[in-house]
Each structure stands twice: as structure tokens, then as C-alpha cells.
Motif scaffolding. Structure first.
Motif, PDB file in Angstrom:
ATOM      1  N   ASP A 137       0.845  -1.197   0.000  1.00  0.00           N
ATOM      2  CA  ASP A 137       0.000   0.000   0.000  1.00  0.00           C
ATOM      3  C   ASP A 137       0.879   1.245   0.000  1.00  0.00           C
ATOM      4  OD1 ASP A 137      -2.408   1.481   0.138  1.00  0.00           O
ATOM      5  OD2 ASP A 137      -2.229   1.632   2.310  1.00  0.00           O
ATOM      6  N   ARG A 138       1.936   1.201   0.786  1.00  0.00           N
ATOM      7  CA  ARG A 138       2.873   2.319   0.837  1.00  0.00           C
ATOM      8  C   ARG A 138       3.544   2.551  -0.520  1.00  0.00           C
ATOM      9  NH1 ARG A 138       8.251   2.469   4.639  1.00  0.00           N
ATOM     10  NH2 ARG A 138       9.073   4.430   3.852  1.00  0.00           N
TER      11      ARG A 138
ATOM     12  N   GLY B   7       2.075   2.138  -3.273  1.00  0.00           N
ATOM     13  CA  GLY B   7       1.021   2.431  -4.241  1.00  0.00           C
ATOM     14  C   GLY B   7       0.572   1.222  -5.015  1.00  0.00           C
TER      15      GLY B   7
ATOM     16  N   ARG C  20      -1.441  -1.509  -3.604  1.00  0.00           N
ATOM     17  CA  ARG C  20      -2.463  -2.316  -2.924  1.00  0.00           C
ATOM     18  C   ARG C  20      -3.333  -3.065  -3.917  1.00  0.00           C
ATOM     19  NH1 ARG C  20      -5.532  -3.101   1.635  1.00  0.00           N
ATOM     20  NH2 ARG C  20      -4.063  -1.938   2.912  1.00  0.00           N
TER      21      ARG C  20
ATOM     22  N   GLN D  13       6.624  -1.336 -11.330  1.00  0.00           N
ATOM     23  CA  GLN D  13       5.831  -1.971 -10.276  1.00  0.00           C
ATOM     24  C   GLN D  13       6.586  -3.142  -9.660  1.00  0.00           C
ATOM     25  OE1 GLN D  13       2.346  -2.796 -12.621  1.00  0.00           O
ATOM     26  NE2 GLN D  13       1.288  -0.921 -11.954  1.00  0.00           N
TER      27      GLN D  13
ATOM     28  N   ARG E 198       9.149  -1.804  -7.302  1.00  0.00           N
ATOM     29  CA  ARG E 198       8.549  -1.333  -6.060  1.00  0.00           C
ATOM     30  C   ARG E 198       8.162  -2.506  -5.157  1.00  0.00           C
ATOM     31  NH1 ARG E 198       3.844   2.376  -7.581  1.00  0.00           N
ATOM     32  NH2 ARG E 198       4.135   1.656  -9.736  1.00  0.00           N
TER      33      ARG E 198
ATOM     34  N   GLU F  87       9.187   6.722 -10.987  1.00  0.00           N
ATOM     35  CA  GLU F  87       8.357   6.188  -9.908  1.00  0.00           C
ATOM     36  C   GLU F  87       9.201   5.432  -8.879  1.00  0.00           C
ATOM     37  OE1 GLU F  87       6.356   2.126 -11.535  1.00  0.00           O
ATOM     38  OE2 GLU F  87       5.903   3.913 -12.730  1.00  0.00           O
TER      39      GLU F  87
END
Length: 254
Positions: free
Chosen positions: A131-132, A134, A136, A150, A153, A183
Motif C-alpha cells: 500500500d505504501r 502504491g 495495494r 511496479q 517497487r 516512480e
């Protein structure tokens, strides 16, 4: 006293000396950016620090945990080597996610296996970290269903799940398409602002100038220059660093 101390690190591969008497120190909560041409020893430096490669000679300390190597043998801190390694987590350029696991499963795996956390608690932690990041809504997706940014991350969330004292980034953006680099850099900048202790191998000089407290230029297995980023990038002392920076003038101008 510094939090991370690296003294007299050498690494030989046969007759080739990849790292030659490398020493540096970093205070807790600070970020060191490591730059240099391909093959200069940057990644080997991180791999030796994390004991993924056995140093030929070295004296390492993180906090009060110390290990020492001589002639490719550990001669001090034998019982503490695993504990020393667990103080760190590495984010690699190639993500290295398990393809048969979802993002949630990838992040929850190490806390379950290494930290012996109960599965439901590990998954709750993993969801919190995703969630942190982005992500979730992507928790149930497999790596092939995620973009490169993604995936990286998710890899950062996986590293944070181990609650490391030091984060190591090995060219974390080099495998990404240009439009996805930002990002990941934004996440790294946020971690630096939180006061995370980080060693970052990078070719993103704008990031190094903006975020790092210490800039280290590697050349032929040695630290050729080290100091404040603004000083090294604005007034390099060696011809080798000057030549290196000319290739990235457009990056620094951004």
C-alpha cells in the motif's frame, strides 16, 4: 562514530583484483551514492558488503556488529556473520521476484521464513508495505502482470519487510524503461527523507546530487574521489571523474 564502517576491502577473482583497499564510513540515516563506469567494482562492492561474495580481505562494521576477513577466510565475528548480513537488504536491478508468487506472497515470504513471523501477520505487513508503494490493488498480481517499475517497487517492499538497518540498491533503475524510472526514484527519495541508511549504486546523477549525503566515485576497483555530491559533481578533482561526468552533462542539467 560512524554507523557503517568498511575498512581495507579487497576482492580478488584469481589474479584479477576487482576491489583494491576500499575504505569508507557512513553515518546512520545518511545516503551514499556510488557512481562509476561499468566494471569499476561498484556492484562487487555491495555484494562483498552483504556477503554475497566472500571478501578477500575486509573489516566491516554496522552498528556494533563486526566481521573481518583475511585471505578469503572469516577470522572475526564468526558467530555473528548471519546476524551481520540480516542487518541489510538488497534491491537488485533485475527485481528477482519469484514468478510463481503474487506480489503479496513475494513480500510476505522472507518475514515468514527468516523472521519466523506468523503467516497472517506477515501478509498484513506485506499489504501495508505494498500500500505504501502504491500497489495495494496489485497485491494479487504475478510479476508478469506488473510493469518493470511496479516489480521494482515490490522488490523494495520485500526488502523493507525484513526491517533492515541498511538498504543497498544496486542500479535499481537501470533495467527500467525511461518513463518508469521516476516512480522508483520517488520511492528511494522518500526512504532517504525518512532517515534510512542507504548505499545506492546508481547512474542517476541528478538523484545523487539531490538526495545523497556522500558521493563516491569508483575507478578501477578503488575509490578515486569521495565527498559531498555538490563538490564532486561541480568541481571534480581527477581527470577520470571529469571525463565520466561529461557523458552525463544532460542528466545534471535537468
Amino acid at each position: 562514530m560512524s554507523y557503517v564502517s568498511i575498512r581495507n576491502l579487497t576482492k580478488n577473482f584469481g589474479n584479477f583484483r576487482a576491489l583494491d583497499d576500499v575504505s569508507m564510513e557512513l553515518e546512520e540515516g545518511k545516503t551514499a551514492a556510488i557512481i562509476g563506469s561499468s566494471g569499476c567494482g561498484k556492484s562487487t562492492f555491495l555484494r562483498c558488503l552483504n556477503l554475497l561474495e566472500m571478501p578477500t580481505n575486509a573489516d566491516f562494521r554496522i552498528g556494533d556488529q563486526q566481521v573481518r576477513f583475511q585471505d578469503e577466510k572469516q577470522v572475526q565475528g564468526e558467530k555473528d556473520a548471519l546476524g551481520f548480513r540480516r542487518k541489510m537488504a538488497v534491491v537488485f536491478q533485475s527485481f528477482d521476484l519469484f514468478p510463481h508468487m503474487t506480489a503479496l506472497q513475494n513480500v510476505a515470504l522472507a518475514p515468514t521464513l527468516v523472521r519466523k513471523m506468523e503467516r497472517d501477520k506477515a501478509e498484513a505487513l506485506a499489504m501495508q508495505l505494498l500500500d505504501r508503494m502504491g500497489l495495494r490493488e496489485r497485491a494479487g498480481h504475478y510479476p508478469t502482470q506488473l510493469s518493470g517499475g511496479q516489480q521494482q517497487r515490490v522488490a523494495i517492499a520485500r526488502a523493507l519487510a525484513m526491517e533492515p538497518k541498511v538498504l543497498l540498491f544496486d542500479e535499481a533503475t537501470s533495467a527500467l524503461d525511461p518513463e518508469l524510472v521516476g516512480e522508483v526514484l520517488d520511492v528511494m527519495k522518500a526512504l532517504a527523507r525518512e532517515g534510512r541508511t542507504m548505499l545506492v549504486v546508481t547512474h542517476e546523477l541528478h538523484f545523487a546530487r539531490e538526495v545523497a549525503d556522500l558521493l563516491i566515485y569508483f575507478d578501477k576497483g578503488r575509490i578515486a574521489e569521495m565527498g559531498p555530491p555538490a563538490e564532486l559533481l561541480g568541481n571534480p578533482r581527477t581527470d577520470r571523474l571529469k571525463a565520466f561526468l561529461t557523458r552525463y552533462t544532460h542528466t545534471l542539467a535537468q
